[in-house]
Motif scaffolding. Structure first.
Motif, PDB file in Angstrom:
ATOM      1  N   GLY A  47       0.818  -1.212   0.000  1.00 55.21           N
ATOM      2  CA  GLY A  47       0.000   0.000   0.000  1.00 55.21           C
ATOM      3  C   GLY A  47       0.851   1.262   0.000  1.00 55.21           C
ATOM      4  O   GLY A  47       2.023   1.235   0.374  1.00 55.21           O
ATOM      5  N   ASN A  48       0.232   2.345  -0.420  1.00 58.91           N
ATOM      6  CA  ASN A  48       0.902   3.640  -0.426  1.00 58.91           C
ATOM      7  C   ASN A  48       0.788   4.271   0.947  1.00 58.91           C
ATOM      8  O   ASN A  48      -0.203   4.932   1.251  1.00 58.91           O
ATOM      9  N   TYR A  49       1.790   4.105   1.760  1.00 60.20           N
ATOM     10  CA  TYR A  49       1.692   4.520   3.154  1.00 60.20           C
ATOM     11  C   TYR A  49       2.773   5.518   3.520  1.00 60.20           C
ATOM     12  O   TYR A  49       3.699   5.782   2.756  1.00 60.20           O
ATOM     13  N   GLY A  50       2.650   6.030   4.742  1.00 59.20           N
ATOM     14  CA  GLY A  50       3.632   6.990   5.242  1.00 59.20           C
ATOM     15  C   GLY A  50       5.014   6.368   5.354  1.00 59.20           C
ATOM     16  O   GLY A  50       5.159   5.164   5.582  1.00 59.20           O
ATOM     17  N   LEU A  51       6.003   7.233   5.188  1.00 59.32           N
ATOM     18  CA  LEU A  51       7.389   6.797   5.219  1.00 59.32           C
ATOM     19  C   LEU A  51       7.692   5.968   6.471  1.00 59.32           C
ATOM     20  O   LEU A  51       7.484   6.443   7.588  1.00 59.32           O
ATOM     21  N   MET A  52       8.170   4.753   6.273  1.00 59.50           N
ATOM     22  CA  MET A  52       8.700   3.892   7.333  1.00 59.50           C
ATOM     23  C   MET A  52       7.655   3.335   8.307  1.00 59.50           C
ATOM     24  O   MET A  52       8.005   2.596   9.227  1.00 59.50           O
ATOM     25  N   LEU A  53       6.387   3.659   8.107  1.00 58.99           N
ATOM     26  CA  LEU A  53       5.395   3.182   9.067  1.00 58.99           C
ATOM     27  C   LEU A  53       5.178   1.670   8.946  1.00 58.99           C
ATOM     28  O   LEU A  53       5.217   0.948   9.942  1.00 58.99           O
ATOM     29  N   ALA A  54       4.993   1.210   7.724  1.00 61.99           N
ATOM     30  CA  ALA A  54       4.821  -0.233   7.523  1.00 61.99           C
ATOM     31  C   ALA A  54       6.133  -0.968   7.778  1.00 61.99           C
ATOM     32  O   ALA A  54       6.161  -2.060   8.352  1.00 61.99           O
ATOM     33  N   ASP A  55       7.241  -0.351   7.384  1.00 61.27           N
ATOM     34  CA  ASP A  55       8.558  -0.946   7.584  1.00 61.27           C
ATOM     35  C   ASP A  55       8.795  -1.193   9.077  1.00 61.27           C
ATOM     36  O   ASP A  55       9.280  -2.253   9.482  1.00 61.27           O
ATOM     37  N   ALA A  56       8.440  -0.182   9.894  1.00 62.97           N
ATOM     38  CA  ALA A  56       8.654  -0.322  11.336  1.00 62.97           C
ATOM     39  C   ALA A  56       7.802  -1.451  11.898  1.00 62.97           C
ATOM     40  O   ALA A  56       8.241  -2.201  12.778  1.00 62.97           O
ATOM     41  N   GLU A  57       6.576  -1.583  11.381  1.00 68.16           N
ATOM     42  CA  GLU A  57       5.737  -2.662  11.911  1.00 68.16           C
ATOM     43  C   GLU A  57       6.328  -4.035  11.572  1.00 68.16           C
ATOM     44  O   GLU A  57       6.223  -4.970  12.357  1.00 68.16           O
ATOM     45  N   VAL A  99       1.946  -0.423  -6.439  1.00 66.37           N
ATOM     46  CA  VAL A  99       1.614  -0.859  -5.083  1.00 66.37           C
ATOM     47  C   VAL A  99       2.908  -1.208  -4.351  1.00 66.37           C
ATOM     48  O   VAL A  99       3.427  -2.310  -4.489  1.00 66.37           O
ATOM     49  N   PRO A 100       3.438  -0.249  -3.582  1.00 67.04           N
ATOM     50  CA  PRO A 100       4.684  -0.510  -2.861  1.00 67.04           C
ATOM     51  C   PRO A 100       4.464  -1.573  -1.782  1.00 67.04           C
ATOM     52  O   PRO A 100       3.378  -1.663  -1.208  1.00 67.04           O
ATOM     53  N   CYS A 101       5.500  -2.373  -1.518  1.00 64.83           N
ATOM     54  CA  CYS A 101       5.380  -3.454  -0.538  1.00 64.83           C
ATOM     55  C   CYS A 101       6.590  -3.490   0.379  1.00 64.83           C
ATOM     56  O   CYS A 101       7.700  -3.116  -0.008  1.00 64.83           O
ATOM     57  N   VAL A 102       6.350  -3.979   1.593  1.00 65.77           N
ATOM     58  CA  VAL A 102       7.444  -4.291   2.499  1.00 65.77           C
ATOM     59  C   VAL A 102       7.033  -5.537   3.261  1.00 65.77           C
ATOM     60  O   VAL A 102       5.846  -5.737   3.531  1.00 65.77           O
ATOM     61  N   GLY A 103       8.011  -6.388   3.549  1.00 64.22           N
ATOM     62  CA  GLY A 103       7.621  -7.632   4.208  1.00 64.22           C
ATOM     63  C   GLY A 103       8.772  -8.334   4.879  1.00 64.22           C
ATOM     64  O   GLY A 103       9.929  -7.900   4.812  1.00 64.22           O
ATOM     65  N   VAL A 104       8.417  -9.419   5.536  1.00 64.75           N
ATOM     66  CA  VAL A 104       9.418 -10.234   6.216  1.00 64.75           C
ATOM     67  C   VAL A 104       9.071 -11.702   6.004  1.00 64.75           C
ATOM     68  O   VAL A 104       7.903 -12.076   5.925  1.00 64.75           O
ATOM     69  N   SER A 162      -3.470   3.076  11.545  1.00 63.61           N
ATOM     70  CA  SER A 162      -3.295   3.492  10.153  1.00 63.61           C
ATOM     71  C   SER A 162      -1.815   3.667   9.845  1.00 63.61           C
ATOM     72  O   SER A 162      -1.063   4.220  10.647  1.00 63.61           O
ATOM     73  N   HIS A 163      -1.405   3.180   8.646  1.00 61.88           N
ATOM     74  CA  HIS A 163      -0.026   3.371   8.211  1.00 61.88           C
ATOM     75  C   HIS A 163       0.159   4.686   7.469  1.00 61.88           C
ATOM     76  O   HIS A 163       1.262   4.976   7.017  1.00 61.88           O
TER      77      HIS A 163
END
Lengths: 531, 531
Positions: A157-167, A390-395, B461-462
């Motif tokens: 998703g298109n989210y705020g900088l580093m918010l999804a990454d931090a999660e 659709v940007p993604c980040v994951g583990v 919310s991200h």
């Protein structure tokens, strides 16, 4: 008696089946009874450990508002084509039996990207646990299988900088904390920072990738080896020395201070942008209480094929395998999200695989990478080139390794007589209905039914005339804590004997009170085990 | 803002990936974005239903002292060879890429037998849930897939007559009772009884199998059709009439009385042996409280390739699809343990698949077979011809059909506003941390962390600057029952607002009391929903 009867019944059937085998081209003796190369069965105890580990991980994902999806084990061959570079030769293809050309999935990330693109999803936080397939040279005792689990958590998703990454980092933290496998550290780097650094210190752009893959070996090879490799790749000696200098840098926020004031890096906008991003990430991790587990590590590369931003890798550091007398072997496959990390695992290394066996005890403080991931903003776009990105980040968790370590710890706890641990049992059965003398089949079944209806996990012997001792030994060998003994006399009086297997204490209980009595005994046993 | 940055970062990456695609033979546009024929993804809501259905089934298996095992998705081709008769052509083979010849598993029973034989296991009670693969002509809307789940429970071992068999019937009973899909009946027959019957009424031995497969169609075809087929197969008219007579017999223990005193069957030892066995089975089922769900049904055949004793099949009878206005379609695959049941599903039948859609409403009282199995005493011996025999009995649930029905019921409950049902939600998230005005990123993460540590399932919310309304709408659309609102003023006073999404009521809670307050709100909501 019944067995003989069963045998008599099946004579004709045996002949029929024998004929069928004879008529096929393969004789019944012509092949070794085994699983395919690089694969294995999981036995009941391994399945219990798996269930517990998956349970911890799923609980964590669910706590974080993640949904789960499932994709087929095979995909259209074209879906996988062009996604894995050189590794494509390790993809299993299905035989062309007419119709579509198919391949077994190589990871869960490409099918996830296909799913997102196909369903035009703009944002999703999903997890998926499933087996993937790689026709690699297996090394079972070093934990490399051709069929192995992957366990992925991704935020698209298109989210705020580093918010999804931090999660994602928080997810790694929670899973490793809750699995209770000792201390760990999460190494973090930024792919664009590495690009900026290489550019600044004189690596030609066309050599970024190959430089990165050399740097990637630093967690296993010595600097001297990597240095020689970089020189052979044609980098200038002063550039190589600078790579050596920077890739030794590791630590907390002070690393960012140091790099921000480094005069050599002062002119690179890319570097300063990424340093600001990393500071934001650290701030968020501080807010989420995990910053002490993070280590900025400029030698972390994780390949360049795929990632576009932050990258990370978690390592167990508190895992000491110091008891060399145990002839145990932990087989575990590395977390392999990426072709590049695949390449890593081809290199022999004591650190890479945790082994505890008679003649090859793991060194104290043996280290194993158990999770890794990062940001990959362009993969979904490969499937929908004309759509919004659709940007993604994951583990991805190195679930086979986590399972292997958990299995070993469970065996060790069992060996040291830690009875509070239940992971080594193959079942959760709480009570066995035992007949004190011959027969009593219908009463046995009736009592079992009453207990099942009371949601009590209940075993009984399927033998017509089981021996008392055999039934008690079944309880002991499978860890069933309680037995309910019935005999003619007790049945007539409406009572049963409730026996604790470990203490051998028995008491009489009226039938109607039995479920409650079992529950209170189980409660008492649990309390005793915890003390 | 961050998104633009992300895009800027990935320009080079996009180009690289584009090049990779261009260099491969397949252009990025040359294939349709889809899953392979006969397969599908499962979306998050479907996964929740799956998880709940699997949970009920696993709970039942565990209550019965069963262990679980796992086998690879593919086996050596030889392992499957000669086990499926004509169906072998439906096996997926892997491409010969050098090394062993491999096939995707066709069911879970043959791999189970291979596991038992390979590990020289003399007795085991195991369950396994996994996907199997059949290169059949798919009929998605009728529920036939090429990749589908099987869910098997089997008892292997030399045991007392009918004891393990009776427990399998009890397993079917408990699973269908606990899944709560309406009333059901378990049809029971005995393979050796059929053999004895056919022999007695003049079916030549070489025509047993083909006669059986005609009889097997009686649950879908009319007697007249089956009669014509039997006559065409060369049976004598009086024999066919007798088949018609006997296969209409169905009922409880009185059926056994009738058959035992039938003068035509008086001379067959086989028949009288099997009738005594069936009476034993009924006695045991009586003791286990399930005899009222059983129906002896002489028309039940389930093929002859495989089974050697009791056979059974469970059918949902209370499942009425009477609301034709709902444009729902239940796709479900039949429980297919056996090649023979496979053949069944090729026949078009309204009864076979439950469909509820605009123009094809299912008839009231539509019937679906959802579980089946029986005794197969010779399969393990195929892998170990010189060893002791390991008799087996088991049941396979038609899990895809059970899932499809459960999904439909969940959708229906949701449509009728039954909010007590949670199956239609994709997550279990309990609370969302919501920011009342711009930013507040770190406080948002910190609060989420506190709730995660308190084991509360928490979303946030991200987006860097999420709108209040968007956050509230996210709760409503995903079913999150509670929200915690934070603003600068509240943060300074050490309080938050706890809001119930459905009632829109808010109250102020001190931060330290928040987890307890959330738990009590959830408790109250659950209590309200149950009333």
């Amino acid at each position: 008696m019944q067995n003989r009867r069963n045998e008599a019944y099946s004579e004709q059937q045996v002949q029929e089946l024998g004929k069928r085998i004879a008529s096929s081209e393969i004789s019944e003796q012509s092949f070794v009874l085994k699983t395919p190369k690089g694969t294995r069965d999981r036995n009941p105890v391994q399945m219990r450990v798996l269930e517990q580990v998956f349970g911890v991980i799923q609980d964590c994902f669910k706590r974080h508002d993640a949904v789960s999806i499932e994709t087929p084990v095979f995909e259209l061959k074209e879906v996988l084509t062009g996604k894995y570079g050189e590794e494509s030769k390790l993809i299993y293809n299905l035989e062309d039996q007419g119709g579509e050309l198919l391949s077994l999935r190589y990871d869960l990330t490409v099918p996830f990207a296909r799913y997102v693109a196909m369903n035009k999803i703009m944002s999703i936080k999903r997890y998926q646990i499933g087996k993937v397939y790689r026709r690699d040279q297996p090394a079972i005792n070093r934990g490399r299988f051709r069929e192995f689990y992957q366990c992925d958590f991704d935020i698209a998703g298109n989210y705020g900088l580093m918010l999804a990454d931090a999660e994602c980092l928080r997810i790694i933290y929670e899973v490793l904390r809750d699995l209770n496998l000792g201390d760990f550290v999460i190494k973090v780097n930024h792919r664009r920072f590495l690009d900026g650094l290489f550019s600044t210190i004189g690596v030609p752009p066309e050599k970024f990738t190959t430089t990165c893959s050399s740097v990637d070996k630093l967690d296993k090879a010595t600097w001297e080896d990597v240095k020689q490799e970089l020189l052979q790749k044609g980098l200038l000696p002063e550039t190589v020395d600078l790579i050596g200098h920077y890739t030794q840098i590791a630590g907390g926020a002070e690393v960012l201070d140091k790099l921000e004031t480094d005069p050599r890096l002062a002119n690179s906008t890319d570097i300063h942008d990424t340093l600001r991003e990393m500071r934001t990430l650290l701030d968020y991790c501080q807010a989420m209480g995990i910053v002490s587990k993070l280590k900025l590590d400029l030698s972390l590369a994780r390949g360049l094929d795929y990632y576009t931003g932050v990258i990370y890798e978690a390592v167990l550091i508190g895992f000491n395998c110091d008891d060399k007398r145990q002839s145990e072997k932990v087989v575990a496959s590395a977390p392999e999200r990426l072709p590049s990390s695949k390449k890593k695992s081809k290199k022999k290394s004591k650190q890479e695989v945790i082994e505890v066996e008679e003649d090859f005890g793991a060194t104290e403080g043996a280290v194993g990478s158990v999770a890794g991931g990062g940001r990959y903003d362009n993969l979904v776009a490969l499937f929908t080139p004309n759509s919004l990105k659709v940007p993604c980040v994951g583990v991805s968790f190195g679930i086979e390794r986590l399972l292997a370590i958990s299995e070993m710890l469970a065996r060790r706890r069992a060996a040291t007589g830690d009875t509070s641990d239940s992971t080594i049992r193959a079942t959760e059965t709480e009570v066995m209905v035992i007949v004190a003398h011959k027969g009593l089949i219908a009463p046995r079944l009736q009592l079992a039914q009453e207990l099942w209806d009371a949601k009590i996990k209940t075993a009984f012997s399927h033998k017509a005339q089981p021996k008392l001792l055999d039934q008690l030994q079944y309880c002991e060998s499978t860890g069933i804590p309680l037995a309910v003994l019935i005999g003619e006399a007790e049945l007539q009086r409406g009572v049963v004997k409730l026996r604790c297997i470990s203490t051998r204490k028995e008491r009489e209980v009226t039938r109607v009170d039995l479920p409650a009595a079992i529950r209170s005994e189980l409660e008492a046993l649990r309390g005793g085990a915890q003390q």
